[in-house]
Write a protein that holds these residues in place. Structure first.
Motif, PDB file in Angstrom:
ATOM      1  N   MET A 166       0.833  -1.206   0.000  1.00 53.35           N
ATOM      2  CA  MET A 166       0.000   0.000   0.000  1.00 53.35           C
ATOM      3  C   MET A 166       0.871   1.261   0.000  1.00 53.35           C
ATOM      4  N   GLN A 167       1.903   1.262   0.809  1.00 50.93           N
ATOM      5  CA  GLN A 167       2.806   2.417   0.866  1.00 50.93           C
ATOM      6  C   GLN A 167       3.527   2.630  -0.453  1.00 50.93           C
ATOM      7  N   VAL A 168       3.915   1.522  -1.093  1.00 49.93           N
ATOM      8  CA  VAL A 168       4.581   1.609  -2.394  1.00 49.93           C
ATOM      9  C   VAL A 168       3.648   2.256  -3.410  1.00 49.93           C
ATOM     10  N   ALA A 169       2.384   1.805  -3.446  1.00 47.78           N
ATOM     11  CA  ALA A 169       1.408   2.361  -4.382  1.00 47.78           C
ATOM     12  C   ALA A 169       1.160   3.843  -4.115  1.00 47.78           C
ATOM     13  N   MET A 170       1.078   4.230  -2.849  1.00 45.97           N
ATOM     14  CA  MET A 170       0.837   5.636  -2.505  1.00 45.97           C
ATOM     15  C   MET A 170       2.005   6.525  -2.903  1.00 45.97           C
ATOM     16  N   GLU A 171       3.222   6.002  -2.778  1.00 44.11           N
ATOM     17  CA  GLU A 171       4.387   6.771  -3.237  1.00 44.11           C
ATOM     18  C   GLU A 171       4.308   6.993  -4.739  1.00 44.11           C
ATOM     19  N   GLY A 172       3.823   5.976  -5.457  1.00 39.51           N
ATOM     20  CA  GLY A 172       3.627   6.127  -6.893  1.00 39.51           C
ATOM     21  C   GLY A 172       2.600   7.196  -7.211  1.00 39.51           C
ATOM     22  N   CYS A 173       1.503   7.220  -6.441  1.00 37.42           N
ATOM     23  CA  CYS A 173       0.465   8.241  -6.624  1.00 37.42           C
ATOM     24  C   CYS A 173       1.032   9.638  -6.412  1.00 37.42           C
ATOM     25  N   ARG A 174       1.865   9.796  -5.402  1.00 36.86           N
ATOM     26  CA  ARG A 174       2.459  11.105  -5.118  1.00 36.86           C
ATOM     27  C   ARG A 174       3.395  11.545  -6.237  1.00 36.86           C
ATOM     28  N   ALA A 175       4.140  10.588  -6.793  1.00 40.36           N
ATOM     29  CA  ALA A 175       5.043  10.912  -7.909  1.00 40.36           C
ATOM     30  C   ALA A 175       4.241  11.352  -9.132  1.00 40.36           C
ATOM     31  N   VAL A 176       3.122  10.674  -9.397  1.00 36.63           N
ATOM     32  CA  VAL A 176       2.258  11.056 -10.514  1.00 36.63           C
ATOM     33  C   VAL A 176       1.690  12.453 -10.279  1.00 36.63           C
ATOM     34  N   ALA A 177       1.279  12.732  -9.037  1.00 36.46           N
ATOM     35  CA  ALA A 177       0.718  14.048  -8.703  1.00 36.46           C
ATOM     36  C   ALA A 177       1.721  15.156  -8.969  1.00 36.46           C
ATOM     37  N   GLN A 178       2.973  14.922  -8.604  1.00 38.03           N
ATOM     38  CA  GLN A 178       4.018  15.917  -8.839  1.00 38.03           C
ATOM     39  C   GLN A 178       4.193  16.166 -10.331  1.00 38.03           C
ATOM     40  N   TYR A 179       4.159  15.105 -11.106  1.00 34.07           N
ATOM     41  CA  TYR A 179       4.309  15.247 -12.558  1.00 34.07           C
ATOM     42  C   TYR A 179       3.121  16.003 -13.161  1.00 34.07           C
ATOM     43  N   ILE A 180       1.901  15.662 -12.726  1.00 38.04           N
ATOM     44  CA  ILE A 180       0.701  16.322 -13.246  1.00 38.04           C
ATOM     45  C   ILE A 180       0.726  17.813 -12.915  1.00 38.04           C
ATOM     46  N   ARG A 181       1.156  18.175 -11.719  1.00 34.92           N
ATOM     47  CA  ARG A 181       1.266  19.597 -11.353  1.00 34.92           C
ATOM     48  C   ARG A 181       2.229  20.312 -12.307  1.00 34.92           C
ATOM     49  N   GLU A 182       3.336  19.656 -12.634  1.00 38.16           N
ATOM     50  CA  GLU A 182       4.310  20.255 -13.541  1.00 38.16           C
ATOM     51  C   GLU A 182       3.717  20.457 -14.936  1.00 38.16           C
TER      52      GLU A 182
END
Length: 241
Positions: free
Chosen positions: A210-226
């Motif tokens: 679950m933590q691994v998946a959430m870290e992936g979500c956060r990385a995607v969020a950072q990219y989408i913001r950019e």
């Protein structure tokens, strides 16, 4: 099949906690109010948003909020097997419902009563993680359409093979039969809005995956913001010309 080598590399050369390359572009459908293409590795999805607009079927109109509708489909050429999936089949209906409910968690529907927002998502290439890619594409398309949202919703998958948590499964890993977890979160709020798993895991392992998946979500969020920031700067530059 050896999914993780003794050197700690997966079949596609990634480390266990390494995501595939992600790419996105917004404004790709001219006649839509908002649109986006989102790629996660070889998985490629396009999303288009129309609305808010007048409700087409008055019997479905909601007096206190917007009606959100979603339609998911896969292009016949999206997979190697070339299977023809009839429109509205069970799997497509299920994923349409998942995407709609996930998007409803972030859209400020109460600001747009008696209106309708349509989200269309189509998989152009499928290589694992299609559900997550669809949610990420829909989020970008909603932002491009200027739909008011509480937060960005981003999604990523994770799995557990050969006693190792793996981030962002591709098709071969997804088909291996191990646990596959799809997570969606409200990025800034760090609140889980989607959690789907097709197998059982001991709690201590589930928490790791679950933590691994959430870290992936956060990385995607950072990219989408950019991506959104870059688009805003480009629009401002064009207005200044």
């Amino acid at each position: 099949m050896e999914y993780v080598s003794p050197e700690g590399l997966r079949l596609d050369g990634r480390r266990p906690l390494e995501m595939r390359q992600i790419n996105a572009e917004i404004g790709v459908v001219v006649k839509a109010d908002g649109s986006a293409v989102f790629e996660m590795g070889n998985t490629k999805v396009i999303a288009a948003v129309y609305g808010p607009r007048e409700v087409q079927n008055r019997s479905q109109q909601l007096s206190d909020q917007a009606l959100v509708r979603c339609e998911y489909s896969m292009a016949n050429f999206s997979t190697g097997d070339r299977l023809r999936r009839p429109k509205g089949d069970r799997r497509s209906s299920e994923i349409s419902l998942v995407i709609r409910q996930t998007m409803e968690a972030c859209i400020l529907t109460h600001l747009m009563p008696r209106s309708q927002i349509d989200i269309y998502v189509q998989v152009l290439q499928a290589d694992g993680g299609t559900r997550s890619a669809c949610i990420n594409a829909a989020t970008l398309a909603l932002a491009d359409a200027g739909i008011p949202m509480r937060d960005l919703i981003t999604s990523c998958s994770a799995g557990y093979l050969v006693n190792t948590p793996l981030l962002d499964l591709n098709y071969v890993e997804d088909s291996a039969g191990g646990p596959d977890l799809t997570v969606g979160i409200l990025a800034k709020m760090d609140k889980v809005t989607l959690l789907q798993m097709d197998a059982k895991l001991p709690m201590h392992i589930f928490e790791k995956v679950m933590q691994v998946a959430m870290e992936g979500c956060r990385a995607v969020a950072q990219y989408i913001r950019e991506v959104l920031l870059e688009n805003t700067k480009e629009l401002e530059y064009r207005r200044g010309l």
